[in-house]
Design a protein around this motif. Structure first.
Motif, PDB file in Angstrom:
ATOM      1  N   ARG A  38      11.447 -12.555  -5.590  1.00 16.07           N
ATOM      2  CA  ARG A  38      12.696 -12.621  -4.820  1.00 16.07           C
ATOM      3  C   ARG A  38      12.486 -11.938  -3.477  1.00 16.07           C
ATOM      4  O   ARG A  38      11.747 -10.961  -3.368  1.00 16.07           O
ATOM      5  CB  ARG A  38      13.845 -11.919  -5.563  1.00 16.07           C
ATOM      6  N   GLY A  39      13.143 -12.472  -2.443  1.00 15.99           N
ATOM      7  CA  GLY A  39      13.062 -11.892  -1.106  1.00 15.99           C
ATOM      8  C   GLY A  39      13.703 -12.819  -0.098  1.00 15.99           C
ATOM      9  O   GLY A  39      14.214 -13.889  -0.439  1.00 15.99           O
ATOM     10  N   ASP A  40      13.650 -12.418   1.141  1.00 14.95           N
ATOM     11  CA  ASP A  40      14.298 -13.145   2.233  1.00 14.95           C
ATOM     12  C   ASP A  40      13.331 -14.150   2.854  1.00 14.95           C
ATOM     13  O   ASP A  40      12.620 -13.841   3.806  1.00 14.95           O
ATOM     14  CB  ASP A  40      14.794 -12.142   3.275  1.00 14.95           C
TER      15      ASP A  40
ATOM     16  N   SER B  62      18.822 -13.195  -0.848  1.00 17.01           N
ATOM     17  CA  SER B  62      17.822 -13.050  -1.910  1.00 17.01           C
ATOM     18  C   SER B  62      17.350 -14.426  -2.383  1.00 17.01           C
ATOM     19  O   SER B  62      17.798 -14.932  -3.405  1.00 17.01           O
ATOM     20  CB  SER B  62      18.401 -12.248  -3.080  1.00 17.01           C
ATOM     21  N   ASP B  63      16.454 -15.018  -1.605  1.00 13.11           N
ATOM     22  CA  ASP B  63      15.877 -16.306  -1.950  1.00 13.11           C
ATOM     23  C   ASP B  63      14.833 -16.092  -3.048  1.00 13.11           C
ATOM     24  O   ASP B  63      14.609 -14.967  -3.486  1.00 13.11           O
ATOM     25  CB  ASP B  63      15.221 -16.923  -0.704  1.00 13.11           C
ATOM     26  N   ALA B  64      14.172 -17.160  -3.473  1.00  8.69           N
ATOM     27  CA  ALA B  64      13.172 -17.020  -4.529  1.00  8.69           C
ATOM     28  C   ALA B  64      12.012 -17.981  -4.314  1.00  8.69           C
ATOM     29  O   ALA B  64      12.178 -19.085  -3.790  1.00  8.69           O
ATOM     30  CB  ALA B  64      13.802 -17.280  -5.895  1.00  8.69           C
ATOM     31  N   LEU B  65      10.844 -17.521  -4.726  1.00  7.19           N
ATOM     32  CA  LEU B  65       9.644 -18.335  -4.780  1.00  7.19           C
ATOM     33  C   LEU B  65       9.204 -18.332  -6.236  1.00  7.19           C
ATOM     34  O   LEU B  65       9.093 -17.269  -6.849  1.00  7.19           O
ATOM     35  CB  LEU B  65       8.557 -17.729  -3.887  1.00  7.19           C
TER      36      LEU B  65
ATOM     37  N   ARG C 285       3.688 -13.225  -2.194  1.00  7.89           N
ATOM     38  CA  ARG C 285       4.400 -12.123  -1.550  1.00  7.89           C
ATOM     39  C   ARG C 285       5.374 -12.725  -0.537  1.00  7.89           C
ATOM     40  O   ARG C 285       4.999 -13.613   0.228  1.00  7.89           O
ATOM     41  CB  ARG C 285       3.374 -11.214  -0.852  1.00  7.89           C
ATOM     42  N   ILE C 286       6.612 -12.247  -0.562  1.00 11.14           N
ATOM     43  CA  ILE C 286       7.606 -12.689   0.424  1.00 11.14           C
ATOM     44  C   ILE C 286       7.748 -11.608   1.483  1.00 11.14           C
ATOM     45  O   ILE C 286       7.933 -10.434   1.164  1.00 11.14           O
ATOM     46  CB  ILE C 286       8.971 -12.962  -0.238  1.00 11.14           C
TER      47      ILE C 286
ATOM     48  N   SER D 275      -0.377 -18.227   4.590  1.00 14.96           N
ATOM     49  CA  SER D 275       0.883 -17.635   5.043  1.00 14.96           C
ATOM     50  C   SER D 275       1.730 -18.681   5.750  1.00 14.96           C
ATOM     51  O   SER D 275       1.238 -19.415   6.620  1.00 14.96           O
ATOM     52  CB  SER D 275       0.611 -16.463   5.992  1.00 14.96           C
ATOM     53  N   PHE D 276       3.007 -18.713   5.370  1.00 14.15           N
ATOM     54  CA  PHE D 276       3.961 -19.668   5.922  1.00 14.15           C
ATOM     55  C   PHE D 276       5.108 -18.911   6.584  1.00 14.15           C
ATOM     56  O   PHE D 276       5.521 -17.853   6.097  1.00 14.15           O
ATOM     57  CB  PHE D 276       4.525 -20.565   4.813  1.00 14.15           C
TER      58      PHE D 276
END
Length: 166
Positions: A19-21, A28-31, A90-91, A113-114
């Motif tokens: 979770r992260g931005d 709180s977005d998610a990957l 990693r976010i 990295s995006f």
């Protein structure tokens, strides 16, 4: 709190949920990295790739699937003698990095990295760090690529096999 598990296909399992931005909007977005069911007869180097899902949280707190890639994270048995090639995700605010590594005598590691592009509403490949170490000679080769090297590639279109190796 919205649950990223609801976006994982039936029979699949979450290899990782972070979770992260992802967009820089302060939410709180998610990957999610999801693994398909594996067949018992799969051999080393065989199997279905994993799927990386990007989930964006809206102002009401609900998650929506906004992007997907099935080429970045190879199957669990596709890492050679080093084992599972998936390392971690990693976010960072406004972006994320996926780390993949594998090999046998030559151990390789790739960090992709995006960065989020609000004008496009998607994530674009920003930087690639590739390295290969020969475990017998300890020779290390590194290669850093940026968009000047690979052009404009969206997360959904990215295929790591099309990039230069060190």
């Amino acid at each position: 709190m919205p649950n990223p598990d609801s976006f994982i296909p039936t029979g699949w399992k979450a290899l990782e949920k972070v979770r992260g931005d992802l967009t820089g909007a302060g939410r709180s977005d998610a990957l999610v990295v999801a693994s398909p069911p594996s067949a018992e007869e799969e051999k080393l180097g065989e199997g279905e790739p994993r799927t990386v899902l990007l989930l964006k949280q809206d102002a009401a707190g609900l998650l929506t699937r906004v992007a997907e890639n099935r080429r970045i994270v190879a199957c669990a048995r596709c890492g050679g003698l080093a084992g599972d090639p998936y390392a971690y995700s990693r976010i960072e605010t406004g972006g994320f990095t996926l780390s993949i590594s594998a090999g046998s005598r030559e151990r390789w590691a790739d960090d992709y990295s995006f960065r989020y592009r609000p004008d496009e509403g998607t994530w674009v490949l920003d930087k690639v760090m590739r390295e290969v170490t020969d475990t017998e000679s300890d020779q290390l080769r590194k290669l850093e690529l940026t968009d000047k090297d690979f052009g404009h590639i969206t997360f959904e279109d990215f295929d790591p096999v099309k990039l230069a190796r060190p």
